[in-house]
Design an enzyme around this catalytic site. Structure first.
Site, PDB file in Angstrom:
ATOM      1  N   CYS A   1     -53.217 -52.422  24.317  1.00 43.14           N
ATOM      2  CA  CYS A   1     -53.377 -51.577  22.858  1.00 43.14           C
ATOM      3  C   CYS A   1     -52.150 -51.997  22.016  1.00 43.14           C
ATOM      4  CB  CYS A   1     -53.754 -50.070  23.084  1.00 43.14           C
ATOM      5  SG  CYS A   1     -53.596 -49.242  21.832  1.00 43.14           S
TER       6      CYS A   1
ATOM      7  N   CYS B   1     -50.898 -48.954  20.250  1.00 45.52           N
ATOM      8  CA  CYS B   1     -50.202 -47.914  21.137  1.00 45.52           C
ATOM      9  C   CYS B   1     -48.842 -48.220  21.429  1.00 45.52           C
ATOM     10  CB  CYS B   1     -50.929 -47.795  22.517  1.00 45.52           C
ATOM     11  SG  CYS B   1     -52.777 -47.310  22.206  1.00 45.52           S
ATOM     12  N   ASP B   2     -48.357 -49.567  21.955  1.00 42.21           N
ATOM     13  CA  ASP B   2     -47.327 -50.101  22.494  1.00 42.21           C
ATOM     14  C   ASP B   2     -46.536 -51.042  21.805  1.00 42.21           C
ATOM     15  OD1 ASP B   2     -48.048 -48.391  24.687  1.00 42.21           O
ATOM     16  OD2 ASP B   2     -49.260 -50.072  25.600  1.00 42.21           O
TER      17      ASP B   2
END
Length: 308
Positions: free
Chosen positions: A133, A136-137
Site C-alpha cells: 500500500c 499507507c506507507d
C-alpha cells in the site's frame, strides 16, 4: 441462537462490533483468516484520523477491539470453516473447533489478501520496507529510491503517487509489455522520476532488518544485478477472502469482491451484510473499512428490529 455474528476483526469487523454492541446486540466476532486484519502487518499508520503522531497498526486494531469489548462484544480467535445461508435467516456457521452456530444476521468482514511475489526476503521484511500500500506507507520513504512491482493500472497509480516522496521510483514488470491502460502507462512514462524495467523479474528482496535492495533478472539478456532501494511496493492486486461465502450464494464480482446493493452494506441474501476490503475493490484503506463496518452494523440493527 446468536443475534449477530461478525466474521473478521480488522477495522471493518471491530468497528461493526462497536456499533452493534452499543445497540445491545451482543455481537459474536470471529477473527477470520487474518486476526486483526492486514493492519496488524503494518508498522506506523499516519493517515488514520485522531492520531497526529501516527499509531502502530497492531495497537490501533487492538484498541478498536477493546472498545468493542467494553460495550459487550465477544471476540473469539477461531475461524469459520463453512456457512449455510438462508434469506432472512437463520444462518448456520461451522467453527474450526467443531461447533455449529446459528445466527439471525451475519456481517462478513473477512478482508482481502494482497498478492505476493513469493520470493526470498518478502515475508521476512514485510512491514520493514515491503508493503502492498503506497498510500499507507509511501510518506515514510522521502528522498530515497523505491521499487514498485507490477504492470497494471494500480502499479502506475502507486508509482505516480510515490514520486511525491521518493527520489526515484523503479517500476519492475515481468513482461515486456504493460497491462495498464494507455493513458495511465503514458502518464507514468512521462514522469522523470519513474524508471521502467520491463521483461524483468525480482528474484530476491535483500536487507538485514529493513529493505536495502532487490536482486533482479533481465530476462532479455539473462543478466542479474542488484538494484539498491529502501522499499518495495507490490502492486499485484488483492484477492478478497470471499470464496466461502460465494460458494454459499453470496454474489461477488468477477474478481471475487462481494457485491453490495444500493449503496448499503446489504448483499443479495437478506440478513447478510458485508464490510471492508472483501467488498471494496477500490479504496482498501483502514478508515474506509471502519466506515463500512459502522454502516453494516446499522443495517444489521435495522434488519433485526424489522424482524421482531
Amino acid at each position: 441462537m446468536e443475534k449477530l455474528v461478525i466474521i473478521g476483526n480488522g477495522p471493518a469487523g471491530s468497528t461493526a462490533a462497536i456499533y452493534a454492541a452499543r445497540a445491545g446486540l451482543k455481537p459474536l466476532v470471529f477473527a477470520g483468516n487474518i486476526p486483526g486484519g492486514l493492519l496488524t502487518q503494518t508498522g506506523d499508520v499516519e493517515n488514520f484520523p485522531g492520531f497526529p503522531n501516527g499509531v502502530n497498526g497492531f495497537d490501533l486494531v487492538m484498541d478498536i477491539q477493546f472498545q468493542a469489548e467494553k460495550f459487550g462484544a465477544f471476540f473469539e480467535y477461531e475461524q469459520i470453516t463453512d456457512v449455510a445461508l438462508t434469506p432472512g435467516g437463520p444462518h448456520t456457521l461451522k467453527v474450526s473447533d467443531g461447533r455449529t452456530i446459528d445466527c439471525q444476521a451475519l456481517i462478513i468482514a473477512s478482508g482481502a489478501i494482497p498478492r505476493r511475489l513469493d520470493i526470498p526476503g518478502e515475508d521476512r521484511l514485510y512491514g520493514n520496507g515491503v508493503s502492498a500500500c503506497a498510500t499507507c506507507d509511501g510518506a515514510f520513504y522521502k528522498d530515497v529510491p523505491v521499487v514498485v512491482a507490477g504492470g497494471g493500472d494500480s502499479a502506475m497509480e502507486e508509482a505516480l503517487f510515490l514520486t511525491r516522496f521518493a527520489s526515484e521510483v523503479h517500476l519492475i514488470h515481468r513482461r515486456d509489455q504493460l497491462r495498464a491502460s494507455l493513458i495511465m502507462a503514458e502518464r507514468a512514462k512521462q514522469h522523470p522520476k519513474i524508471k521502467f524495467h520491463l521483461n524483468t523479474l525480482i528474484t530476491e528482496i535483500v536487507g538485514d532488518s529493513k529493505v536495502s535492495g532487490v536482486r533482479i533478472l533481465d530476462r532479455e539478456f539473462n543478466k542479474e544485478s542488484l538494484l539498491p532501494c529502501s522499499a518495495v511496493f507490490t502492486a499485484l492486486g488483492h484477492t478478497p477472502s470471499s470464496k466461502l461465502f460465494h460458494d454459499a450464494g453470496v454474489e461477488t464480482d468477477i474478481a471475487g469482491f462481494i457485491v453490495l446493493k444500493n449503496n448499503t452494506s446489504c448483499t443479495n441474501i437478506s440478513g447478510v451484510f458485508a464490510a471492508g476490503d472483501c467488498a471494496d475493490p477500490r479504496y482498501r484503506q483502514a478508515i474506509v473499512a471502519a466506515g463500512m463496518g459502522a454502516r453494516a452494523a446499522m443495517d444489521a440493527e435495522k434488519f433485526l428490529a424489522d424482524a421482531e
